[in-house]
Design a protein around this motif. Structure first.
Motif, PDB file in Angstrom:
ATOM      1  N   UNK A  98       5.741  11.600   2.888  1.00 26.04           N
ATOM      2  CA  UNK A  98       4.946  11.941   4.070  1.00 26.04           C
ATOM      3  C   UNK A  98       3.479  11.568   3.885  1.00 26.04           C
ATOM      4  N   UNK A  99       2.934  11.881   2.713  1.00 33.12           N
ATOM      5  CA  UNK A  99       1.533  11.556   2.439  1.00 33.12           C
ATOM      6  C   UNK A  99       1.303  10.044   2.457  1.00 33.12           C
ATOM      7  N   UNK A 100       2.225   9.287   1.855  1.00 29.31           N
ATOM      8  CA  UNK A 100       2.092   7.827   1.830  1.00 29.31           C
ATOM      9  C   UNK A 100       2.207   7.243   3.227  1.00 29.31           C
ATOM     10  N   UNK A 101       3.144   7.789   4.029  1.00 31.68           N
ATOM     11  CA  UNK A 101       3.315   7.297   5.393  1.00 31.68           C
ATOM     12  C   UNK A 101       2.087   7.574   6.253  1.00 31.68           C
ATOM     13  N   UNK A 102       1.430   8.715   6.033  1.00 29.32           N
ATOM     14  CA  UNK A 102       0.223   9.035   6.792  1.00 29.32           C
ATOM     15  C   UNK A 102      -0.876   8.016   6.509  1.00 29.32           C
TER      16      UNK A 102
ATOM     17  N   UNK B 110       0.814  -1.226   0.000  1.00 28.45           N
ATOM     18  CA  UNK B 110       0.000   0.000   0.000  1.00 28.45           C
ATOM     19  C   UNK B 110       0.843   1.270   0.000  1.00 28.45           C
ATOM     20  N   UNK B 111       1.938   1.288   0.772  1.00 27.23           N
ATOM     21  CA  UNK B 111       2.814   2.467   0.772  1.00 27.23           C
ATOM     22  C   UNK B 111       3.389   2.706  -0.620  1.00 27.23           C
ATOM     23  N   UNK B 112       3.862   1.619  -1.267  1.00 23.81           N
ATOM     24  CA  UNK B 112       4.450   1.763  -2.605  1.00 23.81           C
ATOM     25  C   UNK B 112       3.411   2.255  -3.607  1.00 23.81           C
ATOM     26  N   UNK B 113       2.158   1.797  -3.488  1.00 16.86           N
ATOM     27  CA  UNK B 113       1.105   2.247  -4.399  1.00 16.86           C
ATOM     28  C   UNK B 113       0.747   3.706  -4.161  1.00 16.86           C
ATOM     29  N   UNK B 114       0.621   4.121  -2.891  1.00 16.54           N
ATOM     30  CA  UNK B 114       0.342   5.528  -2.588  1.00 16.54           C
ATOM     31  C   UNK B 114       1.480   6.422  -3.087  1.00 16.54           C
ATOM     32  N   UNK B 115       2.710   5.937  -2.919  1.00 17.03           N
ATOM     33  CA  UNK B 115       3.874   6.716  -3.345  1.00 17.03           C
ATOM     34  C   UNK B 115       3.920   6.841  -4.865  1.00 17.03           C
ATOM     35  N   UNK B 116       3.642   5.738  -5.562  1.00 16.56           N
ATOM     36  CA  UNK B 116       3.701   5.734  -7.028  1.00 16.56           C
ATOM     37  C   UNK B 116       2.595   6.584  -7.631  1.00 16.56           C
ATOM     38  N   UNK B 117       1.389   6.513  -7.043  1.00 16.72           N
ATOM     39  CA  UNK B 117       0.240   7.233  -7.585  1.00 16.72           C
ATOM     40  C   UNK B 117       0.119   8.662  -7.047  1.00 16.72           C
TER      41      UNK B 117
ATOM     42  N   UNK C 134       0.832  12.686  -6.319  1.00 19.27           N
ATOM     43  CA  UNK C 134       0.952  13.833  -7.228  1.00 19.27           C
ATOM     44  C   UNK C 134       2.415  14.050  -7.589  1.00 19.27           C
ATOM     45  N   UNK C 135       2.734  13.932  -8.879  1.00 17.18           N
ATOM     46  CA  UNK C 135       4.114  14.066  -9.326  1.00 17.18           C
ATOM     47  C   UNK C 135       4.638  15.493  -9.169  1.00 17.18           C
ATOM     48  N   UNK C 136       3.718  16.463  -9.033  1.00 17.98           N
ATOM     49  CA  UNK C 136       4.155  17.850  -8.863  1.00 17.98           C
ATOM     50  C   UNK C 136       4.681  18.118  -7.458  1.00 17.98           C
ATOM     51  N   UNK C 137       4.345  17.243  -6.505  1.00 22.96           N
ATOM     52  CA  UNK C 137       4.828  17.418  -5.134  1.00 22.96           C
ATOM     53  C   UNK C 137       6.276  16.971  -5.022  1.00 22.96           C
ATOM     54  N   UNK C 138       6.939  17.463  -4.005  1.00 25.63           N
ATOM     55  CA  UNK C 138       8.324  17.071  -3.769  1.00 25.63           C
ATOM     56  C   UNK C 138       8.381  15.633  -3.248  1.00 25.63           C
ATOM     57  N   UNK C 139       9.579  15.050  -3.291  1.00 21.80           N
ATOM     58  CA  UNK C 139       9.761  13.669  -2.841  1.00 21.80           C
ATOM     59  C   UNK C 139       9.377  13.525  -1.374  1.00 21.80           C
ATOM     60  N   UNK C 140       9.785  14.493  -0.565  1.00 21.70           N
ATOM     61  CA  UNK C 140       9.482  14.429   0.859  1.00 21.70           C
ATOM     62  C   UNK C 140       7.983  14.459   1.135  1.00 21.70           C
ATOM     63  N   UNK C 141       7.234  15.310   0.407  1.00 21.16           N
ATOM     64  CA  UNK C 141       5.790  15.392   0.621  1.00 21.16           C
ATOM     65  C   UNK C 141       5.083  14.119   0.172  1.00 21.16           C
ATOM     66  N   UNK C 142       5.572  13.504  -0.911  1.00 24.86           N
ATOM     67  CA  UNK C 142       4.977  12.249  -1.372  1.00 24.86           C
ATOM     68  C   UNK C 142       5.208  11.144  -0.346  1.00 24.86           C
TER      69      UNK C 142
END
Length: 509
Positions: free
Chosen positions: A124-128, A105-112, A114-122
């Motif tokens: 963080x969002x996946x970890x949440x 699930x983390x890998x799917x949230x990370x892959x899908x 928003x590509x416009x966001x920074x790596x750190x925000x992606x």
């Protein structure tokens, strides 16, 4: 025996290396060109997940071979010198559960994301998302384990008198026990009141495996029951519906024009959905329309492939048509073989699992006789039947995904599979592999007796409080057979017919 154990360890290492290489091969050849030279973390998860899934399926035959390594030993404790299969089972399936419920699930949230966001925000969002899921799962698991994480074994208290040690042993049907006056043993004469329930707390790792097995068993019953019928019959119906001859150029132009019109309509619909997404109108209707467009797109791609098959072009058109004919012939042959295997599976479930007492060991006896022919022949056949069940689960999931709107499709296509589809299918394979192993350990209990897998998936799982009744009354096996029968009836009644025109490509006759 020591030489056999050493050989088993070497074989296990070699198989693990082959499995890892096979997983990389599948990733490289199935991945979409858009994912080339990027999405390295999802790719690592895919390779690792596929490896764990294949190793878990192969561990049951290895467990049987490991048990055979000490069956002719002449001293106590010989089996302690073999591979520690119970520990290996628990490690593999805990890793399996972590991958299914957290890492994938983390890998799917990370892959899908928003590509416009920074790596750190992606990240963080996946970890949440995954963290909240992990917290809920931990609370549920902790509460369930604390309240009902026990196993209830039915035992019988036996008591017997003493008798002098006999000078000769004479046992017959009328005299099954020691003693001149004994006509029945204590086990047969014991009253019903002597049966007691022995309760003990199971270990937490075994409890995690048990709950993951229950979740997987539900999916396995639905997808596997449908897939074991549609896997072979789908290949056979593909042969029946095959193009019988190359179409004319005028037919090709007519069909290509229709497909082009359909493609423009789908592009217009996709652009409209993309605009709604930007406007923030991502409601239930939007998600339903997205899935409908995905299904129409898959049908369009299938129609394009059919058109290319029916009208091969280029300098090697005749060669391409010959390979098309051979391909459909191969599907027919594989379909017939698969149909035999499917019928054997269903017959075995009815004969060995649903009828009490079993009418015959059936496939168990077949594997034992194959082992007598050559040491690993029965084990290889055993592994094939387990793998076939896993393929049936995948086929059933794909069929339901194409038929039902509310199921998301994640097709696997050679050279055109995005990482989110890869991750979804790996998660499905991992979750189903637990249930496939449990199902095989039960269905082939006579062949796989006294193995570590049978101890975990047989005695513990089937005695777990709150869950044991699902196995006591064969709920999953009955559901599996019923769904398989309904799917067989559906294919016999409707599967051989050509689809009626519905805006999709229909091969001109």
């Amino acid at each position: 025996m020591g030489d056999f154990n050493l050989a088993l360890v070497i074989v296990a290492i070699v198989v693990c290396v082959i499995v890892f290489i096979s997983s990389i091969y599948l990733l490289v050849n199935y991945q979409h060109p858009d994912d080339a030279n990027q999405a390295y973390f999802p790719k690592f998860v895919v390779v690792f997940g596929l490896s764990i899934a294949m190793i878990s399926i192969l561990m049951l035959p290895a467990d049987v071979a490991n048990r055979h390594a000490c069956r002719h030993a002449v001293y106590n404790g010989a089996c302690n010198l073999t591979l520690p299969m119970k520990s290996l089972w628990l490690v593999v399936y805990i890793v399996d559960a972590i991958l299914v419920f957290f890492v994938i699930p983390f890998a799917m949230f990370f892959y899908e994301g928003d590509q416009d966001k920074s790596l750190g925000k992606r990240i963080k969002s996946s970890l949440l998302w995954v963290g909240s899921t992990a917290l809920v799962c931990a609370l549920v698991l902790g509460i369930l384990y604390g309240v009902i994480g026990k196993v209830d074994f039915s035992v019988r208290h036996l008591a017997s008198g003493t008798t002098s040690f006999p000078t000769s042993w004479q046992f017959t049907n009328d005299q099954p026990c020691i003693g001149n006056n004994a006509r029945q043993c204590s086990a047969f004469t014991a009253s019903v009141a002597s049966e007691k329930t022995w309760t003990m707390r199971t270990t937490f790792p075994e409890y995690i495996v048990a709950l993951a097995t229950i979740v997987g068993s539900v999916l396995f019953t639905i997808f596997g029951g449908i897939g074991i019928a549609c896997l072979p019959l789908g290949l056979i119906t593909a042969f029946i519906r095959r193009p019988k001859a190359v179409i004319t150029r005028s037919q090709y132009i007519k069909e290509a024009t229709e497909l082009g019109k359909k493609a423009r309509e789908l592009k217009k619909a996709a652009d409209g959905l993309r605009q709604e997404e930007k406007d923030g109108a991502k409601g239930r209707a939007w998600r339903k329309n997205v899935k409908a467009v995905e299904k129409e797109l898959l049908q369009l791609e299938e129609d394009v492939n059919l058109l290319e098959e029916a009208y091969p072009q280029g300098e090697k058109a005749e060669t391409a048509w010959a390979f098309t004919v051979l391909g459909y012939l191969a599907k027919f042959i594989l379909g017939i073989i698969g149909l035999i295997v499917s019928i054997a599976w269903i017959a075995h479930i009815i004969i060995y699992l649903l009828i009490d007492p079993p009418l015959s060991p059936f496939l168990n006896e077949v594997f034992i006789k194959l082992d007598d022919v050559w040491g690993l022949l029965g084990t290889a056949a055993f592994a094939f039947f387990c793998f076939y069940l896993l393929l049936a689960v995948i086929a059933g999931a794909m069929m339901l995904g194409l038929k039902l709107v509310f199921i998301t499709i994640h097709p696997m296509k050679w050279g055109a599979t995005l990482m989110n589809s890869f991750l979804f299918n790996v998660g499905l394979i991992l979750l189903s592999s637990i249930s496939v192993i449990q199902f095989c350990a039960t269905a082939f209990g006579y062949y796989a007796q006294a193995t570590a897998a049978q101890e975990i998936f047989g005695h513990t799982l089937q005695s777990l409080r709150g869950i044991k009744y699902l196995y006591k009354y064969n709920v999953f096996q009955i559901g599996f057979v019923i769904l398989a029968g309904l799917t067989f009836i559906y294919y016999i009644a409707f599967g051989w017919r050509r689809k009626k025109p519905s805006g999709r490509f229909q091969l001109s006759s």
